[in-house]
Design a protein around this motif. Sequence first.
Motif, PDB file in Angstrom:
ATOM      1  N   ALA A  30     -41.767  56.598 -43.010  1.00 20.31           N
ATOM      2  CA  ALA A  30     -40.165  56.305 -42.991  1.00 20.31           C
ATOM      3  C   ALA A  30     -39.431  57.707 -43.251  1.00 20.31           C
ATOM      4  CB  ALA A  30     -40.009  55.342 -44.321  1.00 20.31           C
ATOM      5  N   THR A  51     -32.242  54.147 -44.333  1.00 23.58           N
ATOM      6  CA  THR A  51     -33.312  54.374 -45.134  1.00 23.58           C
ATOM      7  C   THR A  51     -33.943  52.766 -45.049  1.00 23.58           C
ATOM      8  OG1 THR A  51     -32.919  56.055 -46.054  1.00 23.58           O
ATOM      9  CG2 THR A  51     -34.532  54.774 -47.176  1.00 23.58           C
ATOM     10  N   ARG A  54     -35.628  51.849 -42.052  1.00 19.59           N
ATOM     11  CA  ARG A  54     -36.920  52.574 -41.757  1.00 19.59           C
ATOM     12  C   ARG A  54     -37.910  51.824 -42.548  1.00 19.59           C
ATOM     13  NH1 ARG A  54     -33.626  57.190 -42.123  1.00 19.59           N
ATOM     14  NH2 ARG A  54     -34.824  57.742 -43.829  1.00 19.59           N
TER      15      ARG A  54
END
Length: 116
Positions: A30, A51, A54
């Motif tokens: 990630a 975020t 991901r």
Amino acid sequence: MEIDYRAIGSRIRKYRLERGLTQESVSEYADLTPAHYSHIERGNTKPSLPTLIRIANVLDVSIDDLLCDNLSKSTHVRVKDINELLADCSSTEMKALVEVLAAAKRALREVQNKSE
């Protein structure tokens, strides 16, 4: 509405563990530092939308799966959770759980009716 970051982190952790992944591997895929990822799982950090996307992609889940505790329309995720819980049950276990669920539903509705 307050966002429950601990619930989001808890779900992220749940899916990570189900997939047999370490925090380090998820953070690497990630593109996060392991410390930052750890803070997200514990609910100590408010992750950005990029975020979360991901992380969801690494864990192969939808954003709904991660955010369902914060969404008013998340029935499909709850049904998915129930199906996962029931997937390995015997027919005897399934019957008992259906009876428990029906009793819990009746009790919840009785409490709701008394409070109205």
